[in-house]
Enzyme design. Structure first.
Site, PDB file in Angstrom:
ATOM      1  N   GLU A 145       9.795   8.489 -16.576  1.00  0.00           N
ATOM      2  CA  GLU A 145       8.408   8.917 -16.800  1.00  0.00           C
ATOM      3  C   GLU A 145       7.939   8.525 -18.201  1.00  0.00           C
ATOM      4  O   GLU A 145       6.802   8.101 -18.402  1.00  0.00           O
ATOM      5  CB  GLU A 145       8.285  10.427 -16.645  1.00  0.00           C
ATOM      6  CG  GLU A 145       8.458  10.894 -15.208  1.00  0.00           C
ATOM      7  CD  GLU A 145       8.570  12.413 -15.140  1.00  0.00           C
ATOM      8  OE1 GLU A 145       7.531  13.071 -15.156  1.00  0.00           O
ATOM      9  OE2 GLU A 145       9.704  12.921 -15.105  1.00  0.00           O
TER      10      GLU A 145
ATOM     11  N   HIS B 164       0.832  -1.216   0.000  1.00  0.00           N
ATOM     12  CA  HIS B 164       0.000   0.000   0.000  1.00  0.00           C
ATOM     13  C   HIS B 164       0.860   1.258   0.000  1.00  0.00           C
ATOM     14  O   HIS B 164       0.427   2.307   0.482  1.00  0.00           O
ATOM     15  CB  HIS B 164      -0.949   0.041   1.201  1.00  0.00           C
ATOM     16  CG  HIS B 164      -1.699  -1.233   1.429  1.00  0.00           C
ATOM     17  ND1 HIS B 164      -2.944  -1.472   0.884  1.00  0.00           N
ATOM     18  CD2 HIS B 164      -1.352  -2.363   2.100  1.00  0.00           C
ATOM     19  CE1 HIS B 164      -3.344  -2.687   1.250  1.00  0.00           C
ATOM     20  NE2 HIS B 164      -2.382  -3.253   1.970  1.00  0.00           N
TER      21      HIS B 164
ATOM     22  N   SER C  48      14.435  21.667 -16.090  1.00  0.00           N
ATOM     23  CA  SER C  48      13.199  22.402 -16.327  1.00  0.00           C
ATOM     24  C   SER C  48      13.538  23.704 -17.036  1.00  0.00           C
ATOM     25  O   SER C  48      14.575  24.304 -16.774  1.00  0.00           O
ATOM     26  CB  SER C  48      12.524  22.689 -14.985  1.00  0.00           C
ATOM     27  OG  SER C  48      11.671  23.820 -15.109  1.00  0.00           O
TER      28      SER C  48
ATOM     29  N   LYS D  20      15.577  22.216 -10.850  1.00  0.00           N
ATOM     30  CA  LYS D  20      14.993  20.908 -11.141  1.00  0.00           C
ATOM     31  C   LYS D  20      15.927  19.948 -11.858  1.00  0.00           C
ATOM     32  O   LYS D  20      16.707  20.328 -12.711  1.00  0.00           O
ATOM     33  CB  LYS D  20      13.730  21.074 -12.000  1.00  0.00           C
ATOM     34  CG  LYS D  20      12.558  21.718 -11.293  1.00  0.00           C
ATOM     35  CD  LYS D  20      11.982  20.868 -10.162  1.00  0.00           C
ATOM     36  CE  LYS D  20      11.349  19.608 -10.638  1.00  0.00           C
ATOM     37  NZ  LYS D  20       9.997  19.791 -11.128  1.00  0.00           N
TER      38      LYS D  20
END
Ligand code: ARG
Length: 459
Positions: free
Chosen positions: A290, A156, A277, A283
């Protein structure tokens, strides 16, 4: 341009129809397989006396010449010729007008295209199997270096029990092992020769299908000519295998995304495998991971496409089936590229062993060990669960941790708790005591490594 099938027509196809029905823009990718199939077919026709040896020689020479042109990028693919099959046959007929016109004897594009896809997939499946193997070996190497790295295992997405990092990574090696098995199994069915089914019912000419099968190294020939030209279940199977591979990759990728957050800080992906970024200077994003996650959706889409293309088609060949190649090629390329980049990226990931260990010990992750300790002292598991739950509640209320509770406080929860309780509340012991088969103890994990290394040495 006169069509190879133009005999019964008085008018040529409209330009818009040519543009709509063509497949050369994508099936040119099958060119070399088409040539290999035609070469074997021509040899068979000559062996059977359907064409002469001289004609077969010319056909083979012409096909070789075409192959060279395609390889060097000088071949002129024509939309008016619809697809790869007619582009090649037409070019051959230009080189050898008489023998070229005999190549399509006892053959149809229906069995020809089924053959080309099978030849293509036989190669692709093998490439993907090799790439999975490479990824598995990379994960194995990393696992071997992290037998002492303890990390939290989750259910979980809540800290559950400590495990060793090797155990976590080897879970994926197991999954990819099954992916390879599935591909190998699917290869058995891909490896069937459809050629000789002709349009759909076979031929009156005396062909030798077994000879062609041998030439092209097929393990068997299709037994029903209608089935041979009708079905694409092997494509569906293959793309569904790619989907499962991508599903597994997406889980690895998701963990890399999570683990590289400031909140987790379990790993650092090297700069070369991340991107920045355009606005936020601080970043460093895990875009590769991804994108693997995202591309999984694309492969699932390919699976839906092919399933839907094939749904409710009456036997036998229908032009709908030309659409099979677009999702097939895309699924192949996507799975293949994802496997390559993830393997590469894993060589550039640094695991933060200190942070992993710290996190593994927190969050009462040894509570189950405490309950099992009580079981070993003769307490029934349900009671042990309850007692341990009470101890955890006490800790939560008083800001304490399990291993810091003094023995007399433990005793107030259960008389069965003794001095040796602290041994089971030690992280290394907790891991190494999990020595049931397939558990996370170092001994068990080493056994897994030996077993997997052996499997990886085989095919
Ligand atoms: N380009 C076609 C395909 O990919 C080849 C088979 C065409 N057959 C036909 N009868 N029109 O499916």
């Amino acid at each position: 341009m006169k069509k190879l099938w133009g005999g019964r027509f008085t008018q040529g196809a409209a330009k818009s129809v040519e543009a709509f029905t063509e497949s050369i823009s994508f099936d040119k990718r099958l060119a070399f397989y088409d040539i290999a199939g035609s070469t074997a077919h021509a040899k068979m026709l000559a062996k059977q006396g359907i064409i002469t040896q001289k004609e077969a020689k010319e056909i083979v020479a012409g096909l070789n010449q075409i192959a060279k042109q395609i390889a060097s990028g000088t071949f002129d693919f024509k939309v008016e010729l619809e697809d790869i099959h007619m582009n090649i046959e037409s070019a051959l007929t230009e080189i050898y007008p008489d023998s070229g016109r005999k190549l399509h004897t006892a053959r149809s594009r229906n069995d020809q295209v089924a053959l080309d896809i099978r030849l293509y997939l036989r190669d692709e499946a093998k490439h993907i199997i090799e790439k999975i193997k490479h990824f598995q070996n990379t994960l194995m190497d990393i696992s071997e270096g992290h037998l002492n790295t303890i990390m939290p295992g989750y259910t979980h997405l809540q800290r559950a029990q400590p495990v060793i990092l090797s155990h976590h990574l080897l879970a994926y090696v197991e999954m990819f092992q099954r992916d390879r098995e599935r591909l190998n199994d699917c290869l058995k069915r891909i490896n069937t020769l459809p050629l000789g089914a002709c349009a759909m019912s076979g031929t009156t000419l005396n062909i030798d299908r077994d000879y062609v099968a041998k030439e092209l190294k097929f393990a068997r020939i299709s037994e029903n000519s209608m089935d041979a030209v009708s079905d694409r279940d092997f494509v569906i199977e293959f793309i569904s295998n790619c989907s499962i591979i991508m599903m597994h990759l997406s889980r690895v990728a998701e963990e890399l995304v999570l683990w590289s957050t400031g909140e987790f800080s379990f790993i650092e992906i090297s700069d070369a495998y991340t991107t920045g970024s355009s606005i936020m200077p601080q970043k460093k994003n895990p875009d590769v991971a991804e994108l693997i996650r995202g591309k999984t959706g694309r492969v699932y889409g390919a699976l839906m496409s092919i399933l839907t293309i094939m749904k409710a088609l009456p036997l036998t060949y229908n032009r709908d089936m030309q659409e099979d190649k677009i999702p097939l090629f895309d699924a192949c390329d996507t799975a293949s590229a994802s496997l390559t980049i993830i393997t590469e990226m894993f060589h550039h990931i640094n695991f933060n062993a200190t942070r992993l260990r710290e996190t593994a010990g927190s969050g009462f992750s040894l509570a189950t060990d405490l309950a099992e300790y009580l079981v070993k002292k003769g307490v029934p598991f349900r009671a042990a669960h309850e007692i341990t739950g009470n101890i955890v509640k006490h800790c939560l209320q008083n800001g304490e941790t399990l291993e810091k509770i003094p023995l007399n406080a433990f005793k107030s929860f259960s008389e069965s708790i003794e001095e040796d309780v602290y041994k089971c509340l030690n992280l290394d012991n907790a891991v190494n005591n999990k020595n049931s088969k397939g558990g996370t103890s170092t001994i068990e994990v080493k056994k897994q490594i030996v077993r997997l290394r052996n499997l990886l040495r085989k095919k």
